[in-house]
Enzyme design. Structure first.
Site, PDB file in Angstrom:
ATOM      1  N   GLU A  82       0.979  -1.202   0.082  1.00 21.18           N
ATOM      2  CA  GLU A  82       0.023  -0.001   0.009  1.00 21.18           C
ATOM      3  C   GLU A  82       1.006   1.293   0.116  1.00 21.18           C
ATOM      4  O   GLU A  82       2.075   1.383   0.487  1.00 21.18           O
ATOM      5  CB  GLU A  82      -1.041   0.084   1.132  1.00 21.18           C
ATOM      6  N   CYS A 121       6.439  -6.662   7.279  1.00 16.16           N
ATOM      7  CA  CYS A 121       7.589  -6.209   8.169  1.00 16.16           C
ATOM      8  C   CYS A 121       8.053  -6.939   8.860  1.00 16.16           C
ATOM      9  O   CYS A 121       7.385  -7.955   9.589  1.00 16.16           O
ATOM     10  CB  CYS A 121       7.271  -4.831   8.805  1.00 16.16           C
ATOM     11  N   CYS A 150      -1.367   6.019   9.749  1.00 13.22           N
ATOM     12  CA  CYS A 150      -0.135   5.370  10.103  1.00 13.22           C
ATOM     13  C   CYS A 150      -0.352   3.938  10.859  1.00 13.22           C
ATOM     14  O   CYS A 150      -1.116   4.018  11.595  1.00 13.22           O
ATOM     15  CB  CYS A 150       0.859   6.098  11.006  1.00 13.22           C
TER      16      CYS A 150
HETATM   17  N1  SAH Z   1       9.827   0.954   9.997  1.00 13.16           N
HETATM   18  C1  SAH Z   1       9.805   2.596  10.025  1.00 13.16           C
HETATM   19  C2  SAH Z   1       8.530   3.029   9.144  1.00 13.16           C
HETATM   20  C3  SAH Z   1       7.171   2.511   9.816  1.00 13.16           C
HETATM   21  S1  SAH Z   1       5.833   3.266   9.834  1.00 13.16           S
HETATM   22  C4  SAH Z   1       9.738   3.040  11.391  1.00 13.16           C
HETATM   23  O1  SAH Z   1       9.782   2.064  12.309  1.00 13.16           O
HETATM   24  O2  SAH Z   1       9.894   3.943  11.689  1.00 13.16           O
HETATM   25  C5  SAH Z   1       5.767   4.942  10.347  1.00 13.16           C
HETATM   26  C6  SAH Z   1       5.514   5.251  11.538  1.00 13.16           C
HETATM   27  O3  SAH Z   1       4.053   4.882  12.005  1.00 13.16           O
HETATM   28  C7  SAH Z   1       6.295   4.791  12.794  1.00 13.16           C
HETATM   29  O4  SAH Z   1       6.684   5.776  13.625  1.00 13.16           O
HETATM   30  C8  SAH Z   1       5.453   3.650  13.404  1.00 13.16           C
HETATM   31  O5  SAH Z   1       5.887   3.340  14.584  1.00 13.16           O
HETATM   32  C9  SAH Z   1       4.246   4.366  13.407  1.00 13.16           C
HETATM   33  N2  SAH Z   1       2.749   3.703  13.439  1.00 13.16           N
HETATM   34  C10 SAH Z   1       3.134   2.335  13.584  1.00 13.16           C
HETATM   35  N3  SAH Z   1       1.801   1.672  13.802  1.00 13.16           N
HETATM   36  C11 SAH Z   1       0.889   2.667  14.101  1.00 13.16           C
HETATM   37  C12 SAH Z   1      -0.317   2.913  14.411  1.00 13.16           C
HETATM   38  N4  SAH Z   1      -1.213   1.823  14.639  1.00 13.16           N
HETATM   39  N5  SAH Z   1      -0.651   4.219  15.153  1.00 13.16           N
HETATM   40  C13 SAH Z   1      -0.011   5.067  14.857  1.00 13.16           C
HETATM   41  N6  SAH Z   1       1.156   5.030  14.373  1.00 13.16           N
HETATM   42  C14 SAH Z   1       1.720   3.858  14.105  1.00 13.16           C
END
Ligand code: SAH
Length: 368
Positions: free
Chosen positions: A96, A116, A345
């Site tokens: 996505e 992931c 996110c």
């Molecule tokens: N692997 C990378 C990119 C991930 S996604 C990382 O960890 O940074 C980008 C952001 O969204 C990250 O900070 C992640 O922790 C956050 N995230 C993941 N799940 C989420 C959720 N359910 N609600 C809000 N933010 C979330």
């Protein structure tokens, strides 16, 4: 095996890689620059359209190469204008990509892996497991597809002005392909985005972060989510391998290798009700980040089916923000966009065919 399988995909090449390819077939390297422009400025999908390329070279490329981006299988648009595309890859997996329009910018949230391996407990991508790294073509192809689609939007063309590597996957665990794609994003002959407008987000894979510091200038966001190891171990299991003290030291080092653009770290902090959102957590966070040029991005938790977490209340988020602001930090509470289409996110899922590889991949990280 079909013909296309044997052909090279022109979207897989970095600018340098394409120069090397042309040199290897006895062509002048400047041809690579011309073709990069056709591919990434004009986003053509056929070699025939490359009118300043000689006929014989066009014929050679038609015989030996393809231009192949992921294919849109679903295009959902939220009431707030957010787009979410489900993109199918050649092997049947799907990823996505999300476009978030704002008044002054348009941000594309790009995936780096199918699924992931990191297994953060509050993220729905984690629940999908891990299948494989995306190729350079599949990463830059998300921008290629988004740009073409947004340009042709009947409701009015939109421009991608910013890219965040915050979709599915951990970008630093797919280092080479992510770097190739980031270089194309920032290449004036391709997408020409400034370093300030391209952000890599990581959970903190420290050896790769060290490598990044020497490789490329890009804005850095780090998913911290907790101010101490006991809590972070629970939320981001990678912390057991790379604890907070080492992460902060590496981030300081990253900033010391300073360039004009590399002047702060953005810390991401998901707001989980009753888990990491107390006053004490905020004070502790203010304390550990002291001395590091920082911006703090509070992300209200985005729920997904069967999650055990809840989003912190608005009052709690405001209070948490105020404590950090009083301590001198710039704090932004991320607006939740595209909730009605599960595009926020941590809600990205796609379709991961063989999830079993997570254990293998994670074991590899653990050993490295
Ligand atoms: N692997 C990378 C990119 C991930 S996604 C990382 O960890 O940074 C980008 C952001 O969204 C990250 O900070 C992640 O922790 C956050 N995230 C993941 N799940 C989420 C959720 N359910 N609600 C809000 N933010 C979330």
């Amino acid at each position: 095996m079909s013909d296309t399988v044997k052909k090279v995909n022109l979207l897989d090449f970095s600018h340098e890689g394409l120069k090397a390819y042309f040199t290897s077939i006895g062509e002048k390297p400047f041809r690579a620059t011309q073709i990069i422009k056709w591919l990434h400025q004009l986003n053509v999908d056929s070699v025939d359209q490359m009118t300043n390329i000689s006929k014989p070279l066009r014929q050679f490329l038609t015989d030996n190469a393809v231009i192949r981006a992921p294919e849109i299988v679903m295009d959902q648009q939220s009431a707030d204008g957010t787009h979410k595309w489900l993109l199918r890859l050649d092997d049947g997996n799907a990823i996505e990509t999300v476009f978030i329009p704002e008044d002054d910018r348009g941000t594309l949230c790009v995936s780096s892996q199918v699924g992931c391996a990191l297994d953060c407990t509050f993220c729905s991508t984690a629940r999908q497991g891990f299948n494989r790294n995306l190729t350079t073509a599949e990463i830059i192809g998300q921008l290629w597809v988004a740009k073409r689609t947004l340009q042709a939007d009947p409701k009015g063309a939109r421009v991608v002005s910013n890219v965040v590597m915050m979709g599915m996957g951990e970008p630093l665990l797919n280092f080479d392909n992510v770097i190739n794609a980031l270089r194309l994003m920032m290449d004036d002959n391709a997408y020409g985005l400034s370093k300030r407008r391209v952000t890599l987000s990581t959970s903190g894979v420290l050896p790769a972060l060290d490598r990044l510091a020497d490789t490329l200038d890009v804005s850095l966001a780090v998913s911290l989510h907790a101010p101490n190891d006991a809590l972070r171990d629970q939320l981001v299991p990678l912390n057991r391998k790379y604890p907070i003290k080492d992460l902060l030291a590496m981030c300081r080092q990253f900033l010391e290798k300073k360039t004009t653009e590399r002047n702060h770290i953005t810390w991401e902090y998901v707001m989980l009700d009753g888990i990491n959102d107390s006053d004490a957590n905020a004070h502790e966070l203010a304390k550990i980040l002291k001395g590091i040029p920082s911006k703090i991005n509070l992300i209200p938790f985005n729920p997904f089916p069967e999650t055990r977490y809840k989003r912190s209340s608005n009052n709690r988020i405001h209070r948490f923000r105020d404590i950090l602001t009083e301590a001198g930090y710039t704090v932004i509470t991320r607006k939740t966009r595209g909730e009605d289409i599960d595009a926020a996110c941590g809600q990205l899922a796609g379709q991961v065919n063989d999830k079993s590889r997570r254990e293998i991949h994670f074991a590899r990280i653990e050993r490295s």
